[in-house]
Design a protein around this motif. Structure first.
Motif, PDB file in Angstrom:
ATOM      1  N   GLY A  94      45.928  36.717  41.947  1.00 30.89           N
ATOM      2  CA  GLY A  94      45.457  37.553  40.849  1.00 30.89           C
ATOM      3  C   GLY A  94      45.744  36.877  39.520  1.00 30.89           C
ATOM      4  O   GLY A  94      46.272  35.761  39.490  1.00 30.89           O
ATOM      5  N   PRO A  95      45.386  37.531  38.407  1.00 28.64           N
ATOM      6  CA  PRO A  95      45.535  36.901  37.087  1.00 28.64           C
ATOM      7  C   PRO A  95      46.967  36.458  36.767  1.00 28.64           C
ATOM      8  O   PRO A  95      47.147  35.373  36.198  1.00 28.64           O
ATOM      9  CB  PRO A  95      45.100  38.001  36.120  1.00 28.64           C
ATOM     10  CG  PRO A  95      44.305  38.952  36.920  1.00 28.64           C
ATOM     11  CD  PRO A  95      44.773  38.861  38.321  1.00 28.64           C
ATOM     12  N   PHE A 180      38.709  39.786  45.445  1.00 25.40           N
ATOM     13  CA  PHE A 180      39.611  39.079  44.539  1.00 25.40           C
ATOM     14  C   PHE A 180      41.001  39.018  45.163  1.00 25.40           C
ATOM     15  O   PHE A 180      41.372  39.868  45.953  1.00 25.40           O
ATOM     16  CB  PHE A 180      39.695  39.805  43.185  1.00 25.40           C
ATOM     17  CG  PHE A 180      38.367  39.976  42.502  1.00 25.40           C
ATOM     18  CD1 PHE A 180      37.657  38.865  42.061  1.00 25.40           C
ATOM     19  CD2 PHE A 180      37.823  41.232  42.306  1.00 25.40           C
ATOM     20  CE1 PHE A 180      36.426  39.012  41.429  1.00 25.40           C
ATOM     21  CE2 PHE A 180      36.599  41.397  41.670  1.00 25.40           C
ATOM     22  CZ  PHE A 180      35.893  40.284  41.236  1.00 25.40           C
ATOM     23  N   ASN A 181      41.759  38.036  44.721  1.00 22.96           N
ATOM     24  CA  ASN A 181      43.161  37.930  45.152  1.00 22.96           C
ATOM     25  C   ASN A 181      43.309  38.087  46.651  1.00 22.96           C
ATOM     26  O   ASN A 181      44.076  38.917  47.126  1.00 22.96           O
ATOM     27  CB  ASN A 181      44.020  38.972  44.411  1.00 22.96           C
ATOM     28  CG  ASN A 181      45.502  38.788  44.731  1.00 22.96           C
ATOM     29  OD1 ASN A 181      45.931  37.700  45.101  1.00 22.96           O
ATOM     30  ND2 ASN A 181      46.279  39.846  44.578  1.00 22.96           N
TER      31      ASN A 181
ATOM     32  N   ASP C 125      33.839  45.579  37.030  1.00 25.51           N
ATOM     33  CA  ASP C 125      34.215  44.451  37.879  1.00 25.51           C
ATOM     34  C   ASP C 125      35.359  43.648  37.278  1.00 25.51           C
ATOM     35  O   ASP C 125      36.240  43.167  37.983  1.00 25.51           O
ATOM     36  CB  ASP C 125      33.000  43.527  38.076  1.00 25.51           C
ATOM     37  CG  ASP C 125      32.429  43.685  39.471  1.00 25.51           C
ATOM     38  OD1 ASP C 125      32.776  44.688  40.139  1.00 25.51           O
ATOM     39  OD2 ASP C 125      31.650  42.811  39.887  1.00 25.51           O
ATOM     40  N   ILE C 128      38.517  45.501  37.920  1.00 27.22           N
ATOM     41  CA  ILE C 128      38.946  45.348  39.318  1.00 27.22           C
ATOM     42  C   ILE C 128      39.593  43.984  39.515  1.00 27.22           C
ATOM     43  O   ILE C 128      40.656  43.857  40.128  1.00 27.22           O
ATOM     44  CB  ILE C 128      37.750  45.545  40.278  1.00 27.22           C
ATOM     45  CG1 ILE C 128      37.278  47.009  40.216  1.00 27.22           C
ATOM     46  CG2 ILE C 128      38.109  45.152  41.701  1.00 27.22           C
ATOM     47  CD1 ILE C 128      35.967  47.272  40.940  1.00 27.22           C
ATOM     48  N   GLU C 129      38.975  42.971  38.926  1.00 25.18           N
ATOM     49  CA  GLU C 129      39.535  41.627  39.080  1.00 25.18           C
ATOM     50  C   GLU C 129      40.874  41.510  38.349  1.00 25.18           C
ATOM     51  O   GLU C 129      41.832  40.930  38.881  1.00 25.18           O
ATOM     52  CB  GLU C 129      38.549  40.572  38.553  1.00 25.18           C
ATOM     53  CG  GLU C 129      39.056  39.155  38.768  1.00 25.18           C
ATOM     54  CD  GLU C 129      38.000  38.088  38.481  1.00 25.18           C
ATOM     55  OE1 GLU C 129      36.904  38.436  38.020  1.00 25.18           O
ATOM     56  OE2 GLU C 129      38.301  36.911  38.734  1.00 25.18           O
ATOM     57  N   ALA C 130      40.945  42.089  37.154  1.00 23.24           N
ATOM     58  CA  ALA C 130      42.172  41.958  36.361  1.00 23.24           C
ATOM     59  C   ALA C 130      43.349  42.670  37.017  1.00 23.24           C
ATOM     60  O   ALA C 130      44.496  42.296  36.815  1.00 23.24           O
ATOM     61  CB  ALA C 130      41.941  42.525  34.960  1.00 23.24           C
ATOM     62  N   SER C 132      43.624  42.930  40.311  1.00 23.22           N
ATOM     63  CA  SER C 132      43.623  42.558  41.733  1.00 23.22           C
ATOM     64  C   SER C 132      44.978  42.075  42.216  1.00 23.22           C
ATOM     65  O   SER C 132      45.232  42.035  43.415  1.00 23.22           O
ATOM     66  CB  SER C 132      42.549  41.505  42.019  1.00 23.22           C
ATOM     67  OG  SER C 132      42.871  40.287  41.369  1.00 23.22           O
ATOM     68  N   GLY C 133      45.857  41.717  41.303  1.00 22.85           N
ATOM     69  CA  GLY C 133      47.201  41.294  41.715  1.00 22.85           C
ATOM     70  C   GLY C 133      48.189  42.433  41.760  1.00 22.85           C
ATOM     71  O   GLY C 133      49.362  42.229  42.047  1.00 22.85           O
TER      72      GLY C 133
END
Lengths: 273, 447, 161
Positions: A94-95, A180-181, C125, C128-130, C132-133
């Motif tokens: 992830g980021p 993602f991730n 989106d 969601i990606e930001a 995702s961790g």
């Protein structure tokens, strides 16, 4: 617990590596080292951080790219002119992880990690290694052979990764468990140059299909010299699936990985046909 | 009572702790700051089934920072427990710390207590245990064969329900006769797998001596008073000497009911006279905390051409892993859920709670029930395919109506499946024929 | 065992912290500085519950050796609580019921803050990606995503006003 050390210069770092040998572990962003330490491993006396060495530059000059070893996945995914590598960088965790993970660390990651490495293989990248005996510049493929032969002891300090502006089209694809991730099931990178409807250059690399990212000669041979049509692509996919040696782990089985190598290689090549 | 008169039902209610959640000010058990705290790490069995010949803690005890190492010899009284003993589950089969045998890979053997988490973690692998490995069994049906390795102390690899029943059973009507008269026999085998709850906050507690013979235990257990009672019995204290402080659990889902950390942390606090924290690492949580059980379910149905199910015979095996925990209860829930929410005049169920050398399974949201529904609803689709009856209609035909006698010999009085299916069909854009759309749980018109 | 003394600026305050070998920033923040919004979900970079800002950048405290953060500025949710810009995000999480057990929430808020600093008007989106961790095991992702959407709208509305 090992001691965290830093060096003031590349020369000093090389000296520390030579002095401490396998009791020293080099840490890029810490995403691998810290996990392994948390798991209870206690083989190392020293963890050498690379912060402060200013090895994180990304330069493009004279038809070639040079990525500093500690350039992060975040830096790389911001490179619009390296779309395949940027796409791979986007798939590294992830980021928060991307802000830490370095391209140099990714070279040493255990398969199926190594999404950046698989693209760098397809780009025929060369490593710059500072060693006690001076600088070495093996290709990434040669590096992996030597590294395995040396029991995975790094020969020195990886300072940069260099590759020529790709002549062909480069495609990266990853099979994960979510968008993602995601941990990798497998990933593939292809770099294909075509002239007059014939494939003139082909570099195909697989990750998650062996102990580290690696080129797949059988798949490359399947498409070299001919037209990149469905039949050639199918031959390459079958050759890669047959030649690869994936592992079974908690993410995926050997069987599934082998299947996905074929599927993703077919999809990647189809984008270039 | 009309819906409009309800104060809570049908309305969203704001969690009271949302305000502290978003400010990071909610106090979880390990956010309580306790000075001079020790840390406990467990040496666990590397084998799924073995005799313990010798436990040697000498080297571990000598490691830097180690304060003490506890084994079964440090238990003041009983060496085994089962968490639901208070409600009649027996026998007390699970060692708090293993003594004669280990029955699953990961079973706790020796607790290493040290000044820091790192010191405890480094010292735990230094415990030396001599094992004699035994053949292990990992499959429920294999475990019930005569020649299978014996997992349990009582010599049978199944839970013994009252009157020595090997299974939780239902007998209603005559399934064999109904099978003989049915238009179709539909049978299949269904298998679910173990699932880890993976709460974001791992299992843990801190046991703190108060200096007056009393102990406070801060814990994220989901069963606070079961934990208190069991801990008191294990450490040999009156329950009045223990104060258990629960509160916000960082995700539980049933995975934090098994009373695995509190007794041993409390015992360590008694021995060391210092607060002791025993927290699972993420790896512990994934490897050694209990899971939802895997189930193997055989369903055989007798079905008429019009879709009516006239007989259902179920033989089902829960993989409890090595110890009872909440599994015998889960098997009863499973049996109680059968034959699903359908009115079937002939039913036979044998639900076995089987012991294997896998990690113990236990509670997880709707345990016993979800696996049953999974098998039943796949089976319903299969019946639809065999009979050609539409799967929506098939379920409506067979759904419980109020007044129908269930296989457990209790009349249904709160049936709502018909209305639920009708509402689901509407949401899914599935048109139902008029007579099916007009069905009701209150009668069997049209069905 | 060698102890080193680090100089950190944590939530706006300069502080000297003694640390043992390979102590993580997570341990330092939680155990030494008592900033308990930094959660320990996995200690191996897998869950995001220890998300913090290091020199303004989203990082995982568990994967950061404290010594590697020597000289850095570190911000935890406690530090953000003091700033007005977090309030609309917190409010939006409350209004959207975007927390259940709350264990992932501090990390979610720090990651959201990092996203909105970088990208004030993210698409769904991108949200969601930001995030995702950052894992939520109570599976409340939909309200969390909605909360971030609403927070972004509230914050950018405020900026344009």
């Amino acid at each position: 617990m090992p001691e965290y050390i830093r060096s003031g210069s590349v020369e000093e770092a090389v000296g520390l590596i030579a002095e401490h040998g396998s009791s020293l572990w080099i840490m890029g962003g810490g995403t691998i080292v810290m996990q392994v330490l948390e798991s209870g491993a206690d083989y190392w006396q020293y963890i050498m951080g690379l912060d402060g060495l200013a090895l994180d530059g990304i330069e493009r000059a004279n038809g070639s790219w040079r990525l500093g070893a500690t350039a992060t996945a975040t830096q790389i995914r911001a490179q619009p002119d390296l779309p395949a590598l940027a796409a791979a960088a986007r798939m590294v965790g992830g980021p928060a992880l991307q802000n830490a993970a370095t391209v140099g660390g990714n070279i040493y990651a255990r398969s199926p990690q190594g999404d950046l490495a698989v693209v760098l293989l397809a780009l025929d990248a060369r490593l710059h290694l500072a060693t006690a005996d001076g600088e070495q510049a093996p290709s990434l493929g040669e590096f992996y052979d030597d590294w395995e032969a040396a029991g995975r002891t790094p020969p020195g300090l990886l300072t940069a990764i260099e590759f020529a502006e790709p002549a062909g089209e480069v495609v990266f694809m990853k099979c994960g468990r979510r968008r993602f991730n995601s941990a990798s099931v497998i990933s593939v990178a292809v770099n294909v140059a075509q002239k007059d409807g014939k494939v003139t250059e082909a570099r195909i690399a697989l990750c998650g299909a062996g102990p580290h990212a690696q080129r797949c000669a059988a798949a490359e041979e399947a498409i070299l010299g001919g037209k990149l049509d469905d039949a050639a692509i199918a031959r390459a996919a079958a050759a890669a699936a047959a030649a690869c040696a994936p592992v079974t782990d908690t993410v995926a089985s050997e069987w599934y990985r082998r299947r996905m190598v074929g599927v993703y290689l077919r999809r990647a090549l189809a984008q270039l046909a | 009572m009309a819906l409009k008169d309800l104060k809570i039902v049908g309305k969203s209610v704001r969690l009271r702790d949302l305000d502290t959640h978003v400010r990071g000010q909610t106090t979880y058990y390990e956010d309580v700051r306790i000075p001079r705290m020790l840390h406990l790490k467990m040496y666990r069995s590397p084998h799924p089934h073995a005799k313990i010949l010798k436990i040697d803690t000498t080297e571990a005890a000598k490691q830097p920072g180690v304060v003490c190492v506890l084994t079964h010899e440090d238990m003041p009284g009983k060496k085994t427990f089962t968490p639901l003993a208070a409600i009649g589950v027996a026998p007390e089969d699970e060692p708090i710390l293993a003594f004669d045998k280990v029955r699953w890979k990961g079973e706790p053997i020796a607790a290493v207590v040290a000044e820091s988490e790192a010191a405890a973690k480094a010292a735990a692998p230094k415990v030396k245990v001599t094992f004699e490995e035994l053949p292990a069994v990992f499959d429920v049906e294999e475990a019930l064969k005569a020649e299978a390795p014996i997992v349990t102390p009582w010599g049978k690899n199944y839970y013994q329900y009252p009157d020595d029943h090997a299974a939780s059973q239902i007998r209603y009507g005559d399934v064999e006769r109904a099978f003989a008269e049915a238009d179709h026999i539909v049978e299949d085998k269904y298998q679910t797998k173990p699932i880890e709850h993976a709460p974001l906050e791992t299992t843990g507690c801190v046991a703190k001596p108060e200096g007056n013979g009393r102990y406070t235990v801060y814990t994220n257990i989901q069963a606070l008073y079961f934990a208190l009672d069991n801990t008191a019995a294990i450490v040999g204290l009156s329950p009045a000497k223990l104060r258990f402080v629960g509160g916000t659990v960082g995700g539980g889902f049933g995975g934090k009911v098994d009373i695995q950390v509190e007794p041993i942390a409390t015992l360590a606090a008694i021995k060391t006279k210092r607060p002791v924290k025993y927290k699972y690492s993420r790896e512990d949580e994934m490897r050694v905390s209990s899971t939802r059980a895997a189930w193997r379910i055989y369903v055989k149905d007798g079905v008429m051409n019009d879709g009516r199910i006239v007989a259902r015979k179920i033989t089902t095996y829960q993989d409890a892993g090595a110890y009872i925990r909440l599994s015998s209860y889960g098997t009863m829930k499973h049996a109680g859920h059968m034959p699903g929410p359908y009115t079937i005049p002939n039913v036979s169920v044998d639900a076995y709670c089987v012991f294997t050398n896998r990690p113990p399974s236990s509670a997880m949201r709707g345990f016993g029930v979800m696996s049953g529904s999974y098998a039943i609803e796949l089976q319903m689709d299969k019946i639809a395919a065999v009979t050609g009856v539409d799967p929506w209609q098939l379920r409506l035909i067979n759904a419980y109506r109020n007044g129908d006698m269930k296989a457990h010999r209790k009349a249904a009085d709160d049936a709502a499946l018909v209305e639920t299916i009708q509402a689901a069909a509407q949401l899914a854009g599935q048109a139902l024929p008029a007579d099916f759309a007009a069905m009701s749980s209150d009668d069997r018109k049209g069905g | 065992m060698t102890t080193k003394v680090l100089r950190l600026n944590v939530n706006g305050e300069d502080t000297l912290v003694p640390v043992g070998p390979m102590a993580t920033l997570q341990e330092v923040l939680r155990d030494k500085l008592e900033l308990t919004s930094v959660k320990v979900g996995c200690a191996q970079g897998g869950c995001g519950s220890c998300s913090v800002l290091i020199d303004g950048e989203l990082r995982l405290a568990c994967l950061t050796p404290a010594e590697a953060a020597d000289g850095c500025t570190v911000t935890t949710l406690e530090g953000l609580n003091e700033s007005n810009s977090i309030v609309p995000i917190q409010q939006s999480f409350i209004e959207n019921y975007a927390a259940q057990c709350g264990f992932c929430t501090p990390g979610m808020l720090v990651a959201t803050k990092a996203l909105l600093e970088r990208n004030p008007k993210p698409s769904r989106d991108e949200i969601i990606e930001a995030l995702s961790g950052n894992l939520c095991r109570c599976t409340g992702y939909l309200p969390i995503i909605k909360a971030v959407e609403d927070a972004a709208a509230a914050l950018s509305g405020k900026q344009s006003a």
